[in-house]
Design a protein around this motif. Structure first.
Motif, PDB file in Angstrom:
ATOM      1  N   ALA A  40      36.803  23.613  42.224  1.00 13.35           N
ATOM      2  CA  ALA A  40      37.036  24.852  42.558  1.00 13.35           C
ATOM      3  C   ALA A  40      36.020  25.819  42.655  1.00 13.35           C
ATOM      4  N   VAL A  41      34.940  25.807  42.336  1.00 15.35           N
ATOM      5  CA  VAL A  41      33.938  26.569  42.225  1.00 15.35           C
ATOM      6  C   VAL A  41      33.403  26.240  43.952  1.00 15.35           C
ATOM      7  N   ASN A  42      33.200  24.892  44.214  1.00 18.86           N
ATOM      8  CA  ASN A  42      32.619  24.617  45.492  1.00 18.86           C
ATOM      9  C   ASN A  42      33.394  24.399  46.783  1.00 18.86           C
ATOM     10  N   TYR A  43      34.898  24.763  46.497  1.00 23.77           N
ATOM     11  CA  TYR A  43      35.525  24.337  47.589  1.00 23.77           C
ATOM     12  C   TYR A  43      35.557  25.408  48.797  1.00 23.77           C
ATOM     13  N   ASN A  44      35.644  24.830  49.796  1.00 24.23           N
ATOM     14  CA  ASN A  44      35.841  25.773  51.019  1.00 24.23           C
ATOM     15  C   ASN A  44      36.834  26.090  51.388  1.00 24.23           C
ATOM     16  N   TRP A  45      37.581  27.423  51.160  1.00 21.25           N
ATOM     17  CA  TRP A  45      38.881  27.645  51.352  1.00 21.25           C
ATOM     18  C   TRP A  45      39.049  27.615  52.766  1.00 21.25           C
ATOM     19  N   ASP A  46      38.435  27.378  53.799  1.00 23.63           N
ATOM     20  CA  ASP A  46      38.749  27.376  55.107  1.00 23.63           C
ATOM     21  C   ASP A  46      39.513  26.187  55.406  1.00 23.63           C
ATOM     22  N   ASN A  47      39.467  25.260  54.421  1.00 18.44           N
ATOM     23  CA  ASN A  47      40.012  23.811  54.490  1.00 18.44           C
ATOM     24  C   ASN A  47      41.526  24.037  54.003  1.00 18.44           C
ATOM     25  N   GLY A  48      41.914  25.162  53.631  1.00 14.63           N
ATOM     26  CA  GLY A  48      43.331  25.178  53.472  1.00 14.63           C
ATOM     27  C   GLY A  48      43.392  25.275  51.773  1.00 14.63           C
ATOM     28  N   CYS A  61      44.285  21.343  34.104  1.00 11.75           N
ATOM     29  CA  CYS A  61      43.508  22.874  34.697  1.00 11.75           C
ATOM     30  C   CYS A  61      43.330  23.573  33.396  1.00 11.75           C
ATOM     31  N   ASP A  62      42.188  24.162  33.527  1.00 11.14           N
ATOM     32  CA  ASP A  62      41.753  25.490  32.361  1.00 11.14           C
ATOM     33  C   ASP A  62      42.243  26.660  32.838  1.00 11.14           C
ATOM     34  N   LEU A  63      42.467  27.570  31.980  1.00 14.02           N
ATOM     35  CA  LEU A  63      42.944  28.811  32.227  1.00 14.02           C
ATOM     36  C   LEU A  63      41.836  29.532  32.990  1.00 14.02           C
ATOM     37  N   GLY A  64      40.795  29.143  32.327  1.00 19.19           N
ATOM     38  CA  GLY A  64      39.650  29.875  33.181  1.00 19.19           C
ATOM     39  C   GLY A  64      39.534  29.497  34.810  1.00 19.19           C
ATOM     40  N   THR A  65      39.857  28.123  34.959  1.00 22.82           N
ATOM     41  CA  THR A  65      39.920  27.789  36.249  1.00 22.82           C
ATOM     42  C   THR A  65      40.975  28.362  37.239  1.00 22.82           C
ATOM     43  N   ALA A  66      42.032  28.609  36.415  1.00 22.21           N
ATOM     44  CA  ALA A  66      43.102  29.489  37.073  1.00 22.21           C
ATOM     45  C   ALA A  66      42.663  30.700  37.437  1.00 22.21           C
ATOM     46  N   LEU A  67      41.908  31.386  36.864  1.00 26.90           N
ATOM     47  CA  LEU A  67      41.573  32.675  36.855  1.00 26.90           C
ATOM     48  C   LEU A  67      40.414  32.868  38.230  1.00 26.90           C
ATOM     49  N   LEU A  72      39.230  33.829  43.820  1.00 25.88           N
ATOM     50  CA  LEU A  72      38.827  33.324  45.268  1.00 25.88           C
ATOM     51  C   LEU A  72      39.672  33.342  46.277  1.00 25.88           C
ATOM     52  N   ALA A  73      41.024  33.206  45.812  1.00 26.24           N
ATOM     53  CA  ALA A  73      42.110  33.117  47.031  1.00 26.24           C
ATOM     54  C   ALA A  73      42.494  35.000  47.142  1.00 26.24           C
ATOM     55  N   ASP A  74      41.591  35.754  46.597  1.00 23.35           N
ATOM     56  CA  ASP A  74      41.724  37.253  47.329  1.00 23.35           C
ATOM     57  C   ASP A  74      42.908  37.842  46.307  1.00 23.35           C
ATOM     58  N   PHE A 118      34.795  41.454  39.061  1.00 22.20           N
ATOM     59  CA  PHE A 118      35.278  42.767  39.784  1.00 22.20           C
ATOM     60  C   PHE A 118      34.223  43.830  39.322  1.00 22.20           C
ATOM     61  N   THR A 119      33.899  44.489  40.144  1.00 19.94           N
ATOM     62  CA  THR A 119      33.081  45.825  39.734  1.00 19.94           C
ATOM     63  C   THR A 119      33.958  46.784  38.635  1.00 19.94           C
ATOM     64  N   ARG A 120      33.276  47.710  38.209  1.00 19.34           N
ATOM     65  CA  ARG A 120      33.922  48.612  37.563  1.00 19.34           C
ATOM     66  C   ARG A 120      34.899  49.485  38.417  1.00 19.34           C
ATOM     67  N   ALA A 121      34.603  49.730  39.619  1.00 20.81           N
ATOM     68  CA  ALA A 121      35.362  50.620  40.539  1.00 20.81           C
ATOM     69  C   ALA A 121      36.672  49.676  40.839  1.00 20.81           C
ATOM     70  N   MET A 122      36.355  48.242  41.075  1.00 18.62           N
ATOM     71  CA  MET A 122      37.396  47.210  41.252  1.00 18.62           C
ATOM     72  C   MET A 122      38.638  47.463  40.084  1.00 18.62           C
ATOM     73  N   LYS A 123      38.056  47.266  38.967  1.00 25.55           N
ATOM     74  CA  LYS A 123      38.920  47.346  37.693  1.00 25.55           C
ATOM     75  C   LYS A 123      39.459  48.502  37.515  1.00 25.55           C
ATOM     76  N   TYR A 124      38.931  49.774  37.805  1.00 23.51           N
ATOM     77  CA  TYR A 124      39.468  51.063  37.841  1.00 23.51           C
ATOM     78  C   TYR A 124      40.713  51.162  38.864  1.00 23.51           C
TER      79      TYR A 124
END
Length: 151
Positions: A40-48, A61-67, A72-74, A118-124
């Motif tokens: 998941a860390v290394n996957y190229n999302w341009d591949n679908g 699948c781990d909960l951390g991986t799901a997060l 990564l999927a925006d 996420f930055t503090r601004a994003m979390k806010y």
């Protein structure tokens, strides 16, 4: 594969020498939640999204991986509702299902530490726009810190 057997060579072979269909078939026989995370860390999302979907639906699948996949999927764009002209319908559907499953803690493994980037601004902004958002999306999960292998 145990964590000691996850190498750059293995990840390269899986991600760059196999088709998505071959990788998904390979993953179906994988028991190691850490290997799923590394892919998941290394996957190229341009591949679908077929591989990320396969990882998120994998019984190990781990909960951390799901997060991680959510981020990564925006997932940030999805959470704040800016996805209308940015995300495809397929990606929005994936994020919607993944968000619900994360909120329900619908993952057998909850072993990997994951802290969203996420930055503090994003979390806010997320908290302001969606005050009822599950804190797991901001704070992440506790657990084992994996040494990330990148290819």
């Amino acid at each position: 594969y145990n964590i000691m057997n996850i190498t750059k060579n293995l990840l390269y072979e899986l991600l760059y020498e196999k088709t998505n269909q071959e990788l998904i078939a390979y993953l179906s026989a994988v028991n190691d939640y850490r290997l799923l995370h590394m892919i998941a860390v290394n996957y190229n999302w341009d591949n679908g999204i077929s591989v990320p979907e396969s990882i998120s639906n994998h019984p190990n699948c781990d909960l951390g991986t799901a997060l991680l996949l959510f981020e990564l999927a925006d997932g940030y764009i999805f959470l704040v509702g800016d996805s209308e002209n940015v995300l495809t319908g397929e990606l929005k559907a994936f994020l919607s299902v993944l968000k619900r499953r994360i909120e329900q803690r619908d993952f057998t493994h909850q072993s990997i530490k994951y802290v969203p980037d996420f930055t503090r601004a994003m979390k806010y902004h997320i908290r302001k726009v969606c005050p009822d958002v599950d804190t797991i999306f901001m704070e992440g999960t506790e657990g084992e810190t994996l040494e990330i292998i990148t290819v």
